[in-house]
Design an enzyme around this catalytic site. Structure first.
Site, short mmCIF file in Angstrom:
data_model
loop_
_atom_site.label_atom_id
_atom_site.label_comp_id
_atom_site.label_asym_id
_atom_site.label_seq_id
_atom_site.Cartn_x
_atom_site.Cartn_y
_atom_site.Cartn_z
N SER A 1 0.85 -1.19 0.00
CA SER A 1 0.00 0.00 0.00
C SER A 1 0.88 1.23 0.00
O SER A 1 2.04 1.19 0.44
CB SER A 1 -0.88 0.01 1.26
OG SER A 1 -1.51 1.26 1.41
N TYR B 1 -1.68 -1.05 10.52
CA TYR B 1 -1.80 -1.37 9.09
C TYR B 1 -0.60 -0.79 8.33
O TYR B 1 0.01 -1.49 7.52
CB TYR B 1 -3.12 -0.81 8.56
CG TYR B 1 -3.39 -1.07 7.10
CD1 TYR B 1 -3.75 -2.34 6.65
CD2 TYR B 1 -3.31 -0.04 6.16
CE1 TYR B 1 -4.01 -2.58 5.30
CE2 TYR B 1 -3.57 -0.27 4.81
CZ TYR B 1 -3.92 -1.53 4.38
OH TYR B 1 -4.17 -1.77 3.05
N LYS C 1 2.26 -2.99 6.27
CA LYS C 1 2.59 -2.83 4.85
C LYS C 1 4.07 -2.42 4.68
O LYS C 1 4.70 -2.80 3.69
CB LYS C 1 1.65 -1.81 4.19
CG LYS C 1 0.19 -2.29 4.12
CD LYS C 1 0.03 -3.60 3.32
CE LYS C 1 -1.42 -3.95 3.05
NZ LYS C 1 -1.58 -5.18 2.27
P1 NDP Z 1 -11.16 -6.54 0.44
O1 NDP Z 1 -11.37 -6.39 1.91
O2 NDP Z 1 -12.19 -6.04 -0.50
O3 NDP Z 1 -10.85 -8.07 0.10
C1 NDP Z 1 -9.89 -8.76 0.84
C2 NDP Z 1 -10.06 -10.22 0.56
O4 NDP Z 1 -9.10 -10.93 1.36
C3 NDP Z 1 -11.45 -10.73 0.98
O5 NDP Z 1 -11.89 -11.70 0.07
C4 NDP Z 1 -11.17 -11.35 2.34
O6 NDP Z 1 -12.07 -12.36 2.72
C5 NDP Z 1 -9.79 -11.94 2.09
N1 NDP Z 1 -9.11 -12.25 3.32
C6 NDP Z 1 -8.91 -11.42 4.38
N2 NDP Z 1 -8.32 -12.08 5.38
C7 NDP Z 1 -8.17 -13.35 4.95
C8 NDP Z 1 -7.66 -14.52 5.57
N3 NDP Z 1 -7.19 -14.51 6.84
N4 NDP Z 1 -7.62 -15.67 4.87
C9 NDP Z 1 -8.09 -15.71 3.61
N5 NDP Z 1 -8.61 -14.64 2.98
C10 NDP Z 1 -8.65 -13.47 3.66
O7 NDP Z 1 -9.74 -5.83 0.15
P2 NDP Z 1 -9.26 -4.94 -1.10
O8 NDP Z 1 -9.57 -5.62 -2.36
O9 NDP Z 1 -9.68 -3.54 -0.86
O10 NDP Z 1 -7.67 -4.97 -0.84
C11 NDP Z 1 -6.87 -5.99 -1.38
C12 NDP Z 1 -5.42 -5.69 -1.07
O11 NDP Z 1 -5.08 -4.37 -1.50
C13 NDP Z 1 -5.08 -5.75 0.41
O12 NDP Z 1 -3.78 -6.27 0.56
C14 NDP Z 1 -5.12 -4.28 0.83
O13 NDP Z 1 -4.34 -4.05 1.96
C15 NDP Z 1 -4.54 -3.65 -0.43
N6 NDP Z 1 -4.87 -2.25 -0.60
C16 NDP Z 1 -6.19 -1.86 -0.72
C17 NDP Z 1 -6.49 -0.52 -0.90
C18 NDP Z 1 -7.90 -0.04 -1.03
O14 NDP Z 1 -8.12 1.19 -0.99
N7 NDP Z 1 -8.88 -0.92 -1.23
C19 NDP Z 1 -5.42 0.51 -0.97
C20 NDP Z 1 -4.08 -0.03 -0.89
C21 NDP Z 1 -3.83 -1.34 -0.69
P3 NDP Z 1 -13.32 -11.98 3.73
O15 NDP Z 1 -14.09 -10.88 3.06
O16 NDP Z 1 -14.04 -13.27 3.81
O17 NDP Z 1 -12.70 -11.53 5.01
#
Ligand code: NDP
Length: 244
Positions: free
Chosen positions: A136, A149, A153
């Site tokens: 991030s 967080y 990262k």
């Molecule tokens: P979401 O919360 O929309 O999706 C995250 C996914 O990861 C979900 O399917 C969630 O499942 C799954 N997940 C979380 N924990 C676990 C676990 N312990 N085991 C298996 N699966 C897991 O996230 P985003 O798409 O927004 O973000 C994706 C990545 O991008 C992350 O690494 C985030 O830190 C990074 N990011 C996002 C930004 C943003 O603005 N969206 C900005 C910068 C970085 P469930 O829903 O069932 O928990």
């Protein structure tokens, strides 16, 4: 879409929602065989309804033993996207042990663990591979109420560099992506407050937040042969935020 990904086998963690789900679908569209991993079965069910060729694994990567079991028969993987992560907002003075353990457990420890399992497979089969860690912009720029967080990262960025150093001789490239706010469902909710959004937007030279496809396109590039000499970078997808 990128031709060098055809017939490769890819694993995407956190593929139930947001960036991970879109990445799994994009890789499938490139002709890769894709294994979508997440912890909520209903997300995988709906993904398979949309994309019948999608393979799935349902596991909570925060559980070390369950993850070992879930991935022990996964076979050779050429491409890994470490995307699963959580965010818990707390002011620094109120950070709890539980939140710290959960965030570091999933965002850092599980990323290391999944990478170990997959990279061991890559090294013993030969042929190299590519890993993209979703970091991030906050790895490199402080954000209020995001202390743990941000730290997680930052750890992902450094882990990426060490992985690139140690896995490079096996022709496994490891890179990180550092997006700004991304307009996933979670991103839209988190940044819906107009004053908060305007404050962040004002610091982005392109004056917009990232769309999911902005991130997916960069992931596909870093997985593909078009980035074959790029290893160990932390690539901002931030409209110029970090460089301004
Ligand atoms: P979401 O919360 O929309 O999706 C995250 C996914 O990861 C979900 O399917 C969630 O499942 C799954 N997940 C979380 N924990 C676990 C676990 N312990 N085991 C298996 N699966 C897991 O996230 P985003 O798409 O927004 O973000 C994706 C990545 O991008 C992350 O690494 C985030 O830190 C990074 N990011 C996002 C930004 C943003 O603005 N969206 C900005 C910068 C970085 P469930 O829903 O069932 O928990």
């Amino acid at each position: 879409m990128e031709g060098s990904l055809a017939h490769k086998r890819a694993l995407v963690t956190g593929a139930g929602k947001g960036i991970g789900r879109a990445t799994a679908k994009a890789l499938l569209a490139c002709g890769a065989e894709v294994i979508a991993l997440t912890r909520t079965q209903s997300d995988l069910d709906s993904l398979v309804r949309e994309c019948p060729k999608m393979l799935t694994i349902c596991v909570d990567v925060n559980d070390w033993e369950d993850t070992e079991n879930a991935l022990k028969d996964v076979g050779r993987i050429d491409l890994l996207v470490n995307n699963a992560a959580i965010v818990i907002l707390q002011p620094f003075l109120s950070v709890t042990e539980d939140a710290f353990d959960k965030i570091f457990g999933i965002n850092v420890k599980a990323l290391l663990h999944v990478s170990q399992i997959i990279a061991r497979g890559m090294t013993c089969c030969g042929g190299g591979g590519a890993i993209v860690n979703i970091s991030s912009q906050v790895a490199q720029s402080a954000l209020r109420d995001h202390a743990v967080y941000c730290a997680s990262k930052g750890a992902v960025d450094m882990l990426t560099k060490v992985m690139a150093l140690e896995l490079g001789p096996h022709q496994i490239r490891v890179n990180a992506l550092n997006p700004t706010v991304v307009m996933t469902a979670r991103g839209r909710i988190g940044w819906s407050e107009p004053t908060k959004a305007a404050g962040m937007m004002a610091r982005i030279p392109l004056q917009r937040f990232a769309e999911v496809d902005d991130v997916v396109n960069a992931i596909i590039f870093l997985l593909s042969d078009r980035s074959s000499m790029i290893n160990g970078v932390t690539l901002p997808v931030d409209g110029g935020f970090l460089s301004s």
